[in-house]
Design a protein around this motif. Structure first.
Motif, PDB file in Angstrom:
ATOM      1  N   GLU A  49       4.081  63.194 -28.888  1.00 30.74           N
ATOM      2  CA  GLU A  49       3.702  64.381 -29.652  1.00 30.74           C
ATOM      3  C   GLU A  49       2.334  64.236 -30.308  1.00 30.74           C
ATOM      4  O   GLU A  49       1.607  65.220 -30.442  1.00 30.74           O
ATOM      5  CB  GLU A  49       4.765  64.684 -30.707  1.00 30.74           C
ATOM      6  N   GLU A  50       1.961  63.044 -30.730  1.00 34.88           N
ATOM      7  CA  GLU A  50       0.669  62.855 -31.374  1.00 34.88           C
ATOM      8  C   GLU A  50      -0.471  63.114 -30.390  1.00 34.88           C
ATOM      9  O   GLU A  50      -1.486  63.734 -30.742  1.00 34.88           O
ATOM     10  CB  GLU A  50       0.551  61.446 -31.949  1.00 34.88           C
ATOM     11  N   THR A  51      -0.327  62.651 -29.146  1.00 31.02           N
ATOM     12  CA  THR A  51      -1.349  62.925 -28.132  1.00 31.02           C
ATOM     13  C   THR A  51      -1.460  64.426 -27.891  1.00 31.02           C
ATOM     14  O   THR A  51      -2.574  64.970 -27.784  1.00 31.02           O
ATOM     15  CB  THR A  51      -0.999  62.209 -26.816  1.00 31.02           C
ATOM     16  N   PHE A  52      -0.332  65.106 -27.818  1.00 28.97           N
ATOM     17  CA  PHE A  52      -0.347  66.558 -27.612  1.00 28.97           C
ATOM     18  C   PHE A  52      -1.026  67.261 -28.779  1.00 28.97           C
ATOM     19  O   PHE A  52      -1.879  68.130 -28.575  1.00 28.97           O
ATOM     20  CB  PHE A  52       1.075  67.076 -27.432  1.00 28.97           C
ATOM     21  N   ARG A  53      -0.671  66.886 -30.009  1.00 29.20           N
ATOM     22  CA  ARG A  53      -1.288  67.527 -31.179  1.00 29.20           C
ATOM     23  C   ARG A  53      -2.796  67.285 -31.208  1.00 29.20           C
ATOM     24  O   ARG A  53      -3.568  68.169 -31.586  1.00 29.20           O
ATOM     25  CB  ARG A  53      -0.642  67.004 -32.465  1.00 29.20           C
ATOM     26  N   ARG A  54      -3.212  66.094 -30.816  1.00 30.68           N
ATOM     27  CA  ARG A  54      -4.659  65.800 -30.798  1.00 30.68           C
ATOM     28  C   ARG A  54      -5.388  66.692 -29.817  1.00 30.68           C
ATOM     29  O   ARG A  54      -6.458  67.236 -30.128  1.00 30.68           O
ATOM     30  CB  ARG A  54      -4.887  64.326 -30.453  1.00 30.68           C
ATOM     31  N   LEU A  55      -4.855  66.880 -28.621  1.00 29.64           N
ATOM     32  CA  LEU A  55      -5.487  67.758 -27.649  1.00 29.64           C
ATOM     33  C   LEU A  55      -5.552  69.189 -28.156  1.00 29.64           C
ATOM     34  O   LEU A  55      -6.562  69.879 -27.990  1.00 29.64           O
ATOM     35  CB  LEU A  55      -4.728  67.720 -26.317  1.00 29.64           C
ATOM     36  N   VAL A  56      -4.464  69.641 -28.761  1.00 32.75           N
ATOM     37  CA  VAL A  56      -4.448  71.008 -29.296  1.00 32.75           C
ATOM     38  C   VAL A  56      -5.539  71.166 -30.349  1.00 32.75           C
ATOM     39  O   VAL A  56      -6.282  72.161 -30.349  1.00 32.75           O
ATOM     40  CB  VAL A  56      -3.061  71.351 -29.887  1.00 32.75           C
TER      41      VAL A  56
END
Length: 209
Positions: free
Chosen positions: A17-24
């Motif tokens: 989830e942290e990788t996803f939030r960073r991309l967003v």
């Protein structure tokens, strides 16, 4: 697949989830600007961006790395935005995006040039661009003025200059993400930069004179 993309894709597929939030966080503003080329309002563009991320997550297993992850995500966004625009009954501005040369628009006001029959300097600058003071360009209020000038551009020019000059994309990345030819990308970028520079000239006129 590029090593950096391979790591990110693996993390996303594993549910990081942290990788996803960073991309967003990193891509949201650029995705939003591109979506606004096609749809009629910012709220609809926000919905397109959200739908894009859902489609990205659903299609991750099919991502083969033939393009960069960033380009792949933006192509999904463009397709999503086009579909939404059709549902909204909006005419997608292909003439202004895919062939901007067919939309007459001088990059610089004609009155800033001398007439073609001028006795000494036909067609030369009558009012050349000023050298803008570097210390003022670095000031926070000037950066805010630049952001406002970009936001005032037509959506297609705003998207291209934001990706090239704000996000630091190269020309190939922009062409691939927006499905533009190099010539059309260059025309849109030139027009956008010329308008932003004109806005800055007006803003800094007393200091630049």
């Amino acid at each position: 697949m590029e090593p950096a993309d391979e790591h990110v894709v693996a993390a996303l597929r594993a549910g990081d989830e942290e990788t996803f939030r960073r991309l967003v966080r990193e891509w949201h503003s650029s995705l939003l600007r591109v979506a606004q080329i096609f749809v009629p309002s910012r709220p609809v563009a926000e919905e397109v961006v959200q739908e894009t991320w859902l489609r990205v997550l659903g299609a991750l297993e099919r991502f083969e790395g033939r393009s960069s992850l960033k380009t792949w995500v933006f192509r999904i966004l463009v397709n999503t935005a086009k579909t939404r625009a059709q549902r909204e009954g909006r005419t997608i501005p292909f003439s202004a995006l895919q062939d901007p040369g067919r939309v007459p628009e001088p990059a610089v006001e004609p009155e800033r040039f001398l007439p073609d029959d001028h006795d000494r300097f036909p067609g030369h600058w009558a009012s050349p661009p000023r050298a803008l003071p570097e210390e003022r360009l670095l000031a926070a209020e000037t950066r805010a003025e630049i952001a406002a000038a970009i936001d005032a551009l037509p959506a297609n020019q705003r998207a291209v200059i934001a990706l090239r000059d704000v996000q630091g994309w190269d020309a190939d990345e922009v062409c691939n993400a927006l499905d533009l030819t190099e010539v059309n990308q260059r025309v849109l970028l030139h027009r956008a930069r010329a308008k932003v520079r004109r806005a800055l000239e007006k803003y800094l006129a007393p200091e630049a004179a």
